[in-house]
Design a protein around this motif. Structure first.
Motif, mmCIF file in Angstrom:
data_model
loop_
_atom_site.group_PDB
_atom_site.id
_atom_site.type_symbol
_atom_site.label_atom_id
_atom_site.label_comp_id
_atom_site.label_asym_id
_atom_site.label_seq_id
_atom_site.Cartn_x
_atom_site.Cartn_y
_atom_site.Cartn_z
ATOM 1 N N SER A 282 -4.003 5.716 -6.364
ATOM 2 C CA SER A 282 -4.347 6.011 -4.966
ATOM 3 C C SER A 282 -3.448 7.100 -4.384
ATOM 4 C CB SER A 282 -4.229 4.739 -4.112
ATOM 5 O OG SER A 282 -2.873 4.407 -3.881
ATOM 6 N N VAL A 283 -2.299 7.361 -5.027
ATOM 7 C CA VAL A 283 -1.360 8.317 -4.441
ATOM 8 C C VAL A 283 -1.729 9.780 -4.746
ATOM 9 C CG1 VAL A 283 0.522 6.642 -4.448
ATOM 10 C CG2 VAL A 283 0.277 8.204 -6.388
ATOM 11 N N GLU A 284 -2.885 9.958 -5.391
ATOM 12 C CA GLU A 284 -3.336 11.329 -5.665
ATOM 13 C C GLU A 284 -4.268 11.839 -4.571
ATOM 14 O OE1 GLU A 284 -4.866 11.916 -9.597
ATOM 15 O OE2 GLU A 284 -3.406 10.523 -10.443
ATOM 16 N N ILE B 45 0.854 -1.186 0.000
ATOM 17 C CA ILE B 45 0.000 0.000 0.000
ATOM 18 C C ILE B 45 0.895 1.243 0.000
ATOM 19 C CG2 ILE B 45 -1.965 -1.103 1.159
ATOM 20 C CD1 ILE B 45 -1.031 0.241 3.777
ATOM 21 N N ALA B 46 0.281 2.390 -0.317
ATOM 22 C CA ALA B 46 1.000 3.665 -0.247
ATOM 23 C C ALA B 46 0.146 4.594 0.591
ATOM 24 C CB ALA B 46 1.229 4.213 -1.646
ATOM 25 N N ASN B 47 0.334 4.561 1.891
ATOM 26 C CA ASN B 47 -0.470 5.406 2.773
ATOM 27 C C ASN B 47 0.472 6.123 3.734
ATOM 28 O OD1 ASN B 47 -2.211 6.485 4.703
ATOM 29 N ND2 ASN B 47 -3.761 4.914 4.263
ATOM 30 N N SER C 40 9.703 -4.949 -4.182
ATOM 31 C CA SER C 40 10.129 -3.622 -3.734
ATOM 32 C C SER C 40 9.640 -2.608 -4.769
ATOM 33 C CB SER C 40 11.646 -3.609 -3.553
ATOM 34 O OG SER C 40 12.110 -2.320 -3.255
ATOM 35 N N SER C 41 10.473 -1.663 -5.146
ATOM 36 C CA SER C 41 10.036 -0.601 -6.060
ATOM 37 C C SER C 41 11.257 0.190 -6.510
ATOM 38 C CB SER C 41 9.071 0.325 -5.314
ATOM 39 O OG SER C 41 8.890 1.533 -6.016
ATOM 40 N N MET C 42 11.164 0.854 -7.651
ATOM 41 C CA MET C 42 12.207 1.797 -8.064
ATOM 42 C C MET C 42 12.283 2.967 -7.087
ATOM 43 S SD MET C 42 14.101 0.885 -10.532
ATOM 44 C CE MET C 42 14.867 2.425 -11.035
ATOM 45 N N ALA C 43 11.255 3.118 -6.258
ATOM 46 C CA ALA C 43 11.293 4.159 -5.220
ATOM 47 C C ALA C 43 12.452 3.905 -4.250
ATOM 48 C CB ALA C 43 9.969 4.207 -4.473
ATOM 49 N N THR D 290 12.032 -0.957 -15.866
ATOM 50 C CA THR D 290 11.716 0.431 -16.209
ATOM 51 C C THR D 290 11.343 0.513 -17.691
ATOM 52 O OG1 THR D 290 14.012 0.933 -16.821
ATOM 53 C CG2 THR D 290 13.411 1.305 -14.515
ATOM 54 N N CYS D 291 10.723 1.637 -18.059
ATOM 55 C CA CYS D 291 10.373 1.816 -19.483
ATOM 56 C C CYS D 291 11.629 1.957 -20.327
ATOM 57 C CB CYS D 291 9.504 3.059 -19.663
ATOM 58 S SG CYS D 291 7.851 2.869 -19.032
ATOM 59 N N SER D 292 12.639 2.668 -19.795
ATOM 60 C CA SER D 292 13.818 2.936 -20.638
ATOM 61 C C SER D 292 14.689 1.706 -20.838
ATOM 62 C CB SER D 292 14.660 4.074 -20.053
ATOM 63 O OG SER D 292 15.179 3.697 -18.805
ATOM 64 N N HIS E 37 7.129 12.763 -2.059
ATOM 65 C CA HIS E 37 5.708 12.436 -2.064
ATOM 66 C C HIS E 37 5.393 11.227 -1.189
ATOM 67 C CE1 HIS E 37 2.119 10.922 -4.567
ATOM 68 N NE2 HIS E 37 1.720 12.002 -3.972
ATOM 69 N N GLN E 38 6.403 10.356 -0.945
ATOM 70 C CA GLN E 38 6.096 9.098 -0.260
ATOM 71 C C GLN E 38 7.287 8.595 0.573
ATOM 72 O OE1 GLN E 38 6.500 6.871 -4.582
ATOM 73 N NE2 GLN E 38 4.709 6.519 -3.368
ATOM 74 N N PRO E 39 7.626 9.354 1.645
ATOM 75 C CA PRO E 39 8.828 8.994 2.413
ATOM 76 C C PRO E 39 8.761 7.630 3.102
ATOM 77 C CG PRO E 39 7.658 10.871 3.408
ATOM 78 C CD PRO E 39 7.056 10.651 2.072
ATOM 79 N N PHE F 59 15.374 3.356 -5.237
ATOM 80 C CA PHE F 59 16.563 3.909 -5.885
ATOM 81 C C PHE F 59 16.402 5.394 -6.214
ATOM 82 C CE2 PHE F 59 16.669 -0.624 -6.706
ATOM 83 C CZ PHE F 59 17.971 -0.930 -6.318
ATOM 84 N N LEU F 60 15.169 5.793 -6.545
ATOM 85 C CA LEU F 60 14.894 7.187 -6.890
ATOM 86 C C LEU F 60 13.776 7.669 -5.979
ATOM 87 C CD1 LEU F 60 14.917 6.730 -10.747
ATOM 88 C CD2 LEU F 60 16.504 8.170 -9.482
ATOM 89 N N HIS F 61 14.147 8.323 -4.883
ATOM 90 C CA HIS F 61 13.117 8.681 -3.903
ATOM 91 C C HIS F 61 12.362 9.928 -4.343
ATOM 92 C CE1 HIS F 61 16.585 11.112 -2.658
ATOM 93 N NE2 HIS F 61 15.652 12.011 -2.393
ATOM 94 N N SER F 62 11.227 10.138 -3.681
ATOM 95 C CA SER F 62 10.427 11.324 -3.953
ATOM 96 C C SER F 62 9.850 11.814 -2.623
ATOM 97 C CB SER F 62 9.314 10.929 -4.928
ATOM 98 O OG SER F 62 8.088 11.441 -4.518
ATOM 99 N N PRO G 102 -4.372 0.070 -9.775
ATOM 100 C CA PRO G 102 -5.129 0.960 -8.889
ATOM 101 C C PRO G 102 -4.247 1.673 -7.856
ATOM 102 C CG PRO G 102 -6.339 -1.075 -9.232
ATOM 103 C CD PRO G 102 -4.996 -1.265 -9.889
ATOM 104 N N LEU G 103 -3.156 1.017 -7.414
ATOM 105 C CA LEU G 103 -2.283 1.645 -6.411
ATOM 106 C C LEU G 103 -1.712 2.969 -6.911
ATOM 107 C CD1 LEU G 103 -0.765 1.286 -3.638
ATOM 108 C CD2 LEU G 103 1.116 0.358 -4.971
ATOM 109 N N LEU G 104 -1.341 2.990 -8.185
ATOM 110 C CA LEU G 104 -0.709 4.185 -8.750
ATOM 111 C C LEU G 104 -1.656 5.392 -8.680
ATOM 112 C CD1 LEU G 104 1.950 5.043 -9.971
ATOM 113 C CD2 LEU G 104 1.077 4.450 -12.223
#
Ligand code: NAI
Ligand SMILES: CCCCCC(=O)/C=C/[C@H]1[C@H](O)CC(=O)[C@@H]1CCCCCCC(=O)O
Length: 261
Positions: free
Chosen positions: A193-195, A94-96, A137-140, A246-248, A147-149, A142-145, A189-191
């Protein structure tokens, strides 16, 4: 590659990435147990999979993975029903940031618990035949934001825990491969939910930057994550691997400096 006779347990398997992985496992002839909190979604998922793959190949167990006793029961029910366990995907997440303690419970504590339970049912240390575990896990990590510490912290934790356990598995000959998968943005759906302020609390103010990052880096389809997952499941040379998607660069691996004394 056929996974006939293999039994898999997937947490958070009722929708999103987990659902795509369940589909791929069934296509490879594995038996699959979907462990998910969402009863309606889980039952609908099972009905659709029964129609596509035939009854008796997929089971749904409603379970909150952050309830350790319930998760233990889900593992036991899996073995009671199918007689064995070979593949465990600790995927539920989850991302809460508002209820950040829950985020730690679901994203990190439950992954640790799910790994230990998997080992009880698969490790040679417990007289079992071996198997494979994949922690999501997540690319988060490696690349933090901003928005979601706490989400970011949990995903760092999943990588550290998984790599350490993979080393323990080699050193004590568990016969279990333990790997970690780090997707970038995936259309689930998770993506979305972060809005919501309801989930992100005060950090919701960064949502526009986060959405710009999605536009910049692109959004993956769950089917590509399932493809990476199947590679981690079937490539018996992989243990302690950190797969990034990743897309790239598509499916690739993070490399680390060798540890020095
Ligand atoms: N969607 C994305 O952009 C990315 C997702 N991830 C990770 O991938 C994993 C799966 O995420 P998605 O498929 O995107 O999410 P999702 O929200 O689409 O699906 C997650 C599933 O987990 C279940 N779940 C949530 N809490 C649970 C709990 N306490 N007990 C049991 N089941 C629970 C939900 O009911 C849902 O079926 C998560 O660990 C997430 O952090 C990683 C990188 C990117
Ligand atoms: C809560 C669900 C969404 C989590 C998605 C995720 O993992 C996001 C990570 C981003 C982090 O928060 C800040 C970022 O820039 C991350 C996205 C990174 C994508 C990088 C792709 C790079 C490449 O294509 O080479």
């Amino acid at each position: 590659m056929s996974l006939t006779e293999k039994v898999a347990l997937v947490t958070g398997g009722a929708q999103g990435i987990g659902r795509a992985v369940v589909q791929s496992l069934l296509q490879s002839s594995a038996k699959v147990v979907v462990v998910d909190l969402n009863k309606a979604c889980g039952e609908q998922c099972k009905a659709q999979l029964d129609a596509e793959f035939g009854e008796g190949n997929c089971t749904f167990i409603q379970c909150d993975v952050s309830d350790g006793d319930a998760l233990q029961d889900a593992f036991q029910s899996t073995v009671d029903q199918f007689g064995r366990l070979d593949i465990v995907i600790n995927n539920a997440g989850i991302a809460n940031e508002k209820n950040w303690e829950k985020t730690i419970q679901v994203n990190l504590t439950s992954v640790i618990k799910g790994t230990y339970l998997a080992l009880e049912h698969m490790s040679k240390e417990y007289g079992k035949e071996g198997g494979t575990i994949i922690n999501v896990s997540s690319m988060a990590a490696f690349l933090h934001s901003p928005h979601q510490p706490v989400y970011t912290a949990t995903k760092h934790g999943v990588i550290g825990f998984t790599r350490a356990m993979a080393d323990a598995s080699i050193q004590d000959d568990y016969g279990v491969r333990i790997n970690v998968l780090c997707p970038a943005f995936v259309d689930t759906p998770l993506l979305h939910s972060v809005e919501d302020e309801e989930n992100m609390g005060k950090f919701v103010k960064y949502k526009d930057d986060f959405k710009r990052s999605m536009t910049k880096f692109g959004v993956l389809k769950p089917s590509l994550i399932a493809e990476g997952m199947m590679r981690l499941i079937t490539d018996t040379s992989l243990n302690g691997a950190v797969m990034k998607i990743t897309c790239s660069k598509g499916i690739h691996f993070h490399t680390y400096e060798p540890m020095s004394a």
